[in-house]
Scaffold this motif. Structure first.
Motif, PDB file in Angstrom:
ATOM      1  N   HIS A 367     -37.535  50.951  -6.968  1.00 11.30           N
ATOM      2  CA  HIS A 367     -37.373  50.797  -5.523  1.00 11.30           C
ATOM      3  C   HIS A 367     -38.116  49.582  -4.977  1.00 11.30           C
ATOM      4  N   ILE A 368     -39.000  48.994  -5.788  1.00 13.10           N
ATOM      5  CA  ILE A 368     -39.870  47.953  -5.256  1.00 13.10           C
ATOM      6  C   ILE A 368     -39.106  46.683  -4.872  1.00 13.10           C
ATOM      7  N   GLY A 369     -37.998  46.403  -5.556  1.00 13.13           N
ATOM      8  CA  GLY A 369     -37.219  45.214  -5.214  1.00 13.13           C
ATOM      9  C   GLY A 369     -36.629  45.311  -3.818  1.00 13.13           C
ATOM     10  N   ARG A 370     -36.101  46.462  -3.492  1.00 15.66           N
ATOM     11  CA  ARG A 370     -35.502  46.693  -2.175  1.00 15.66           C
ATOM     12  C   ARG A 370     -36.557  46.558  -1.073  1.00 15.66           C
ATOM     13  N   ARG A 371     -37.730  47.169  -1.298  1.00 13.66           N
ATOM     14  CA  ARG A 371     -38.789  47.088  -0.296  1.00 13.66           C
ATOM     15  C   ARG A 371     -39.336  45.668  -0.193  1.00 13.66           C
TER      16      ARG A 371
END
Length: 418
Positions: A367-371
């Motif tokens: 999820h870190i890429g999206r955030r």
């Protein structure tokens, strides 16, 4: 359009409230008034019902429960009024509607047990739910079932209200679950009850109070400098290079793993902008929302694709991807100590989230890429465009997602005032 209100119309010190149904018929305003089963004291109605700040917790809880019940009854009457012609509005009709609310007719073969409705809901909705939602629901069902078995009580759908919430929350806290995790469980419980209600099953008047306030969490993201370090680091194997490129693509497109891991070259098309320049667009349907997306591919994203002649990296499983990108970030020396939570094994072979400071690379997930995309571009790209790319339905949801509060926004407004 009908208007519904509630009144205390008795000379007694305690009595049921009246519901008043206003409507227009042939240009003339009329109203009908009948009794409800919501009993209150005259003192409460006059002094406390509309009060904003109530210090007595018992009165505050009663106010919340009553407001929830009256709101539910109001919606029920409104829905019933929409299904008949205005000429049929009369006292007998309204008495029947109110009685139907308190005494719903349920088919004899319709299940009323909460756990039975968990099975019915899962079966009826299995074609509409994503894999991740099914997975989340399965975990929630397991925990709720464990609680119900331990309580030695057969909870019916109509029993799932404020009392259930208090006991279930206490059980979950004793097992070490966080407030945010318990909130997920409560959302699942309410979704099952709401589906049962749609099928004519009686639900608790306090069902809306089955909720747990979420706690603020640390929003871990990769800074632009860290993304550059990931981009330039030498990696020892092809599988890590493949994972690194997916991580960069997620940071440049702002999509969930269920979407970006499905990306392929055929989804890209080129169109001319206002200046007559050809620009690349990526078109797909979001797995979670079903929303048809068309997002711009930046030069940085296209640079990643150029390594494979315009093709996306090889798809990999969520589990392997989460493992590999931790290794990528460790190789890129993304190791500053930051607060976060990691799943750890307990003494009884279960798992719980343990919160403390960890090397940042250990906290990296899919999820870190999206955030990172949302956070790094906030203030550079208008929020209305960013939320369209991420797929958030409102600006408020987007700002909550990146952890921006009113103070942050106020401080950024100085750039326009100074």
């Amino acid at each position: 359009m009908a208007t519904i209100s509630f009144l205390y119309r008795s000379t007694r010190e305690k009595a049921p409230l009246k519901v008043r149904f206003f409507y227009m018929n042939k240009g003339k305003e009329s109203f009908i008034e009948v009794s409800t089963k919501s009993e209150v004291t005259k003192e409460y109605w006059q002094k406390h019902h509309k009060a904003k700040r109530i210090l007595d917790i018992s009165i505050k809880n009663f106010q919340n429960e009553l407001l929830s019940e009256l709101n539910s009854l109001e919606n029920y009457i409104h829905d019933a009024s929409m299904s008949v012609d205005v000429d049929r509005y009369n006292k007998e009709w309204l008495v029947g509607v109110v009685d139907g609310y308190y005494n719903p007719v349920v088919d004899a073969d319709t299940p009323v047990s909460f756990l039975d409705w968990c099975d019915v809901t899962a079966e009826d909705k299995k074609a509409d739910l994503t894999y991740n939602t099914k997975k989340k629901n399965k975990v929630s069902l397991r925990v709720v079932t464990e609680y119900i078995v331990s309580s030695k009580k057969e909870w019916l759908v109509k029993d799932i209200g404020i009392q259930f919430k208090r006991e279930f929350e206490a059980y979950c806290l004793s097992k070490g679950y966080s407030n945010n995790t318990i909130s997920v469980f409560c959302i699942y419980v309410k979704s099952v009850c709401n589906y049962a209600a749609m099928n004519g099953v009686e639900v608790s008047k306090t069902l809306n109070l089955v909720r747990v306030k979420e706690e603020a969490v640390d929003n871990i993201y990769l800074t632009e400098d860290e993304i550059e370090k990931i981009k330039n680091v030498e990696l020892p194997s092809d599988y890590l290079d493949n994972a690194r490129d997916w991580l960069l693509i997620s940071c440049y497109t702002g999509q969930r793993i269920g979407d970006f891991m499905r990306f392929e070259k055929s989804m890209i098309r080129c169109e001319e902008n206002r200046k007559g320049e050809l620009k690349s667009l990526l078109e797909f349907v979001q797995e979670k929302t079903g929303k048809r997306m068309s997002i711009p591919l930046s030069k940085k994203a296209l640079e990643v694709l150029s390594k494979r002649n315009g093709e996306f990296p090889r798809a990999t499983s969520d589990q392997k991807y989460n493992k590999y990108i931790k290794e990528v970030c460790e190789a890129a020396e993304i190791t500053d100590m930051v607060p976060g939570s990691i799943k750890s094994k307990t003494k009884n072979n279960g798992y719980r989230m343990v919160a403390k400071d960890y090397p940042k690379c250990k906290l990296v997930t899919s999820h870190i890429g999206r955030r990172s995309f949302a956070t790094n571009n906030y203030g550079k790209i208008p929020t209305m465009y960013l939320k369209e790319i991420t797929g958030h339905s409102t600006e408020q949801m987007f700002l909550k997602y990146i952890g921006k509060g009113s103070k942050d926004i106020a401080m950024e407004m100085f750039d326009y005032f100074d």
